[in-house]
Design a protein around this motif. Sequence first.
Motif, PDB file in Angstrom:
ATOM      1  N   LEU A  53       0.826  -1.202   0.000  1.00 55.38           N
ATOM      2  CA  LEU A  53       0.000   0.000   0.000  1.00 55.38           C
ATOM      3  C   LEU A  53       0.860   1.252   0.000  1.00 55.38           C
ATOM      4  CD1 LEU A  53      -2.921   1.025   0.138  1.00 55.38           C
ATOM      5  CD2 LEU A  53      -2.709   1.034   2.636  1.00 55.38           C
ATOM      6  N   THR A  54       1.951   1.233   0.750  1.00 61.96           N
ATOM      7  CA  THR A  54       2.849   2.390   0.810  1.00 61.96           C
ATOM      8  C   THR A  54       3.503   2.658  -0.535  1.00 61.96           C
ATOM      9  OG1 THR A  54       3.321   1.936   3.148  1.00 61.96           O
ATOM     10  CG2 THR A  54       4.857   3.364   1.974  1.00 61.96           C
ATOM     11  N   LEU A  58       0.701   3.922  -3.112  1.00 59.86           N
ATOM     12  CA  LEU A  58       0.180   5.266  -2.869  1.00 59.86           C
ATOM     13  C   LEU A  58       1.261   6.329  -3.066  1.00 59.86           C
ATOM     14  CD1 LEU A  58      -2.265   4.806   0.144  1.00 59.86           C
ATOM     15  CD2 LEU A  58      -2.767   5.024  -2.285  1.00 59.86           C
TER      16      LEU A  58
END
Length: 483
Positions: free
Chosen positions: A389-390, A393
Amino acid sequence: MPALDALVTKAGTDSEGDKDEGQLVAALTTRTRSRPSLLAAHPARSVVVAFAFAVVAGTLLLSLPVASEDGSATGLVTALFTATSAVCVTGLAVVDTGTYWSGFGEGVILALIQVGGFGIMTMASMLALLISGRLRLRMQLTAQAETRSLGIGDVRRVLLGVAGTTLVVELTVGAVLALRFRYGYGESVGSAAYLGYFHAVSAFNNAGFGLHADNITRYAGDGWVLLPVAAAVILGGLGFPVLLELLRHRHRQRTTGRRTWTLHTKLTLIVTVVLLAVGTVLTCVLEWTNPGTLGSHSTADKILGGFFHSAMTRTAGFNAVDIGAMEASTLLMTCVLMFIGGGSAGTAGGIKVTTFAVLLVAIIAEVRGEPHSVVLGRRLAAHVLRQALTVALLGVALVVGSTLLLLTLVHERMEPVLFEVVSAFATVGLSTGITADLPGAGQLLLTGLMFVGRLGPITLVSALALRERTRRYELPEERPIIG
């Protein structure tokens, strides 16, 4: 510390090196307490510094008068952009490679592509291994960070496997292309060999540099050129861990009759095949009647062109059709595929197919109301989901921010600007044709994006893994409103 050096040598050379890895880590920890500089110099940082040094060296060489065809010195921005594009195996160019650069300049670009795709620290480690027969601890750590080896004891095997795989694929594809250029297009033996090897190196390293002003659009419909190039791009885009595992388990299957692949290899292969198929179908459907791209070709050539374009979105910059003439819908679809990219620890860019797969699995699990993300009979760790996710995004934020900034510098529609930004960040190299006309500030912005896109995921994931720690207490839980 002689004891530590002996332990490192044993871990890097003995077949039982994995057993000593715990002792090695403990010894390394003890040593870093007395030498904090080793901890400060994280392996991922060494990779970044090495790539930056290669970019600077390439810029200086390409700035020399001997590097240009007309014998004049090349401007700093042009030399820096080209060197960064080559080292970061992107393929974006502000000048025509085949006509602007001399033989010396093309040789420099080819060397930068090979070094950048193989890996700076991997190349240095390989040379050290050939010269001295051993690797020092710091070099093993940096090579491990760049190749994503499972352990320090794997580094030697991975280095030899990477070198052998690179050599075999490039020579094989180069030979096929050389024969086609010689007997299909009447090139001389020397010219055919040079064209074949240059494009083979550029393809396997997912660079996309071509020696023709039209890239390789003159070969549209020629399967003897497009298919070997696509095969080299796909193999390079899988990532070295997957290639080495496929080779290793092929031998194991012959001896034991069993095939066991890791979850990483399974995810990479499955998602790669699915994305290739989806990209081929969508490209054909969206461009089937477009006279500027596939519309004027036969049915077989349309399918071949659609497949080739889909394969190039694995982060290689070759194009067999005019990208600038594509429909806006095709450009958007291409942006999505480029952003996803290829496999980890290889020559491809993007956020990587495994990152995309992990996020997709997490979404499916959440929709189903399942407490854990499960894929192919395995439960994904929570920190893997957070890392994916990091990376995704931050990639989205970087692309959106850079697109907004570039729109303030040029008077262009959003579609081509977004396309160039994604192409630079994902180190693809496909272009709508506006890169060469960008102002110096815009070209420098894309230069930074290429560098961050090539090394950002390595540095970010390594930093996240380094900072991971166990909390010995839990705070009260509270849920904000979502949606």
